[in-house]
Scaffold this motif. Structure first.
Motif, short mmCIF file in Angstrom:
data_model
loop_
_atom_site.label_atom_id
_atom_site.label_comp_id
_atom_site.label_asym_id
_atom_site.label_seq_id
_atom_site.Cartn_x
_atom_site.Cartn_y
_atom_site.Cartn_z
N PRO A 183 0.83 -1.21 0.00
CA PRO A 183 0.00 0.00 0.00
C PRO A 183 0.86 1.25 0.00
CG PRO A 183 0.18 -0.84 2.22
CD PRO A 183 0.89 -1.83 1.35
N PRO A 184 0.26 2.42 -0.30
CA PRO A 184 1.01 3.68 -0.17
C PRO A 184 1.47 3.87 1.28
CG PRO A 184 -1.02 4.02 -1.40
CD PRO A 184 -1.10 2.64 -0.83
N VAL A 185 2.72 4.23 1.45
CA VAL A 185 3.28 4.48 2.79
C VAL A 185 4.06 5.80 2.73
CG1 VAL A 185 4.82 3.69 4.61
CG2 VAL A 185 3.48 2.02 3.30
N ALA A 186 3.57 6.80 3.43
CA ALA A 186 4.25 8.11 3.46
C ALA A 186 5.41 8.05 4.44
CB ALA A 186 3.26 9.20 3.87
N LEU A 187 6.60 8.36 3.95
CA LEU A 187 7.80 8.36 4.77
C LEU A 187 8.24 9.80 5.02
CD1 LEU A 187 9.84 5.66 2.79
CD2 LEU A 187 8.45 5.28 4.84
N ASP A 188 8.70 10.07 6.24
CA ASP A 188 9.29 11.40 6.46
C ASP A 188 10.70 11.40 5.87
OD1 ASP A 188 11.17 10.36 8.31
OD2 ASP A 188 9.81 10.68 10.00
N PRO A 189 11.35 12.57 5.76
CA PRO A 189 12.66 12.62 5.10
C PRO A 189 13.70 11.66 5.68
CG PRO A 189 11.79 14.83 5.31
CD PRO A 189 10.85 13.93 6.06
N ALA A 190 13.78 11.56 7.01
CA ALA A 190 14.77 10.68 7.63
C ALA A 190 14.49 9.22 7.27
CB ALA A 190 14.78 10.88 9.14
N GLN A 191 13.22 8.82 7.31
CA GLN A 191 12.85 7.45 6.96
C GLN A 191 13.15 7.15 5.49
OE1 GLN A 191 8.75 7.70 8.07
NE2 GLN A 191 9.10 7.00 10.17
N ALA A 192 12.86 8.12 4.62
CA ALA A 192 13.12 7.93 3.19
C ALA A 192 14.61 7.74 2.92
CB ALA A 192 12.58 9.11 2.40
N LEU A 193 15.45 8.54 3.57
CA LEU A 193 16.89 8.42 3.38
C LEU A 193 17.41 7.08 3.87
CD1 LEU A 193 17.99 12.03 4.41
CD2 LEU A 193 18.15 11.04 2.12
N SER A 194 16.92 6.64 5.03
CA SER A 194 17.36 5.36 5.58
C SER A 194 16.94 4.19 4.69
CB SER A 194 16.78 5.16 6.99
OG SER A 194 17.28 6.14 7.88
N LEU A 195 15.67 4.18 4.27
CA LEU A 195 15.20 3.09 3.41
C LEU A 195 15.87 3.14 2.04
CD1 LEU A 195 11.39 2.57 4.09
CD2 LEU A 195 13.23 0.91 4.32
N GLY A 196 16.16 4.34 1.55
CA GLY A 196 16.86 4.46 0.28
C GLY A 196 18.21 3.77 0.33
#
Length: 240
Positions: A183-196
């Motif tokens: 499903p769509p999951v909104a990530l905050d900037p810190a979460q996006a960088l870590s998962l990236g």
């Protein structure tokens, strides 16, 4: 003429203290009295005032620059006070927004530099050979840059998990070999960088040693969210 007659100029037929009752006890009239009594001019810079703009509206904060300049008669006595003011509310708020943006930028730059330092140390630990270190380090910096590009598009408000996954794995075949499902999951900037960074490392390992090292190999990435009030993400990376 007395002080009251001199100072209380009329606004729509009313004394100014009555017409602008909002600023009573905000030190404006007290300073006006002082200028009249002493003959010393006063300059106010970035002074706040609370004024009501509509009859039923709440008081609003404004910022003002103004000057109280005594006016003298032929004998040199103070006969009145010249008042000149300027509403600088928009200028002050713009400066506050700019400062907030600069503070946020400084915070992000420090976080990014700390991340780069961590990447360098981690890469050096596993790649003592300078050539291999340079290649791995550059690849990880490019991964970090890709996620930064994605976040920039949303003005650093965040990113969707699927978009981060696709952004980091496009170079390895994209959705034809890496299949996302969730499903769509909104990530905050810190979460996006870590998962990236995590997706980059998983994809790199899959290319070197796993499913993506063979022509027909595929990767299936599934995720789900549990407990919307205290979100918990479950994600699996399966290679065939």
């Amino acid at each position: 003429a007395g002080v009251r007659e001199i100072l209380e100029c009329y606004f729509e037929g009313r004394p100014i203290r009555e017409a602008l009752a909002d600023i009573v006890s905000q030190d404006f009239y007290e300073r006006l009295d002082t200028v009249y009594a002493t003959g010393e001019p006063y300059q106010g810079r970035h002074q706040t005032a609370r004024l009501t703009h509509t009859p039923d509206g709440p008081p609003e904060v404004m910022w003002l620059d103004f000057v109280y300049q005594p006016i003298r008669d032929g004998d040199g006595a103070v006969a009145g006070v010249f008042v000149q003011g300027q509403d600088i509310t928009d200028t002050v708020r713009a400066a506050d927004r700019q400062k907030l943006m600069i503070d946020e930028l400084n915070h992000r730059v420090k976080n990014t530099l700390a991340t780069v330092q961590s990447i360098a140390m981690q890469t050096a630990r596993h790649h003592p050979d300078p050539q291999r270190f340079a290649e791995a380090f550059q690849a990880r910096l490019m991964s970090l840059s890709h996620t930064h590009d994605l976040l920039t598009r949303s003005h650093w408000e965040g990113a969707d998990l699927r978009a981060v996954l696709q952004h980091e794995t496009d170079a390895h075949g994209g959705s034809t070999r890496i299949v996302p499902n969730g499903p769509p999951v909104a990530l905050d900037p810190a979460q996006a960088l870590s998962l990236g960074m995590i997706f980059h490392e998983l994809a790199t390992n899959a290319v070197k040693y796993g499913a993506l090292s063979t022509p027909d190999g595929r990767v299936f990435v599934d995720w789900s969210l549990a407990d919307q009030r205290a979100r918990r993400l479950t994600l699996s990376w399966r290679e065939n």
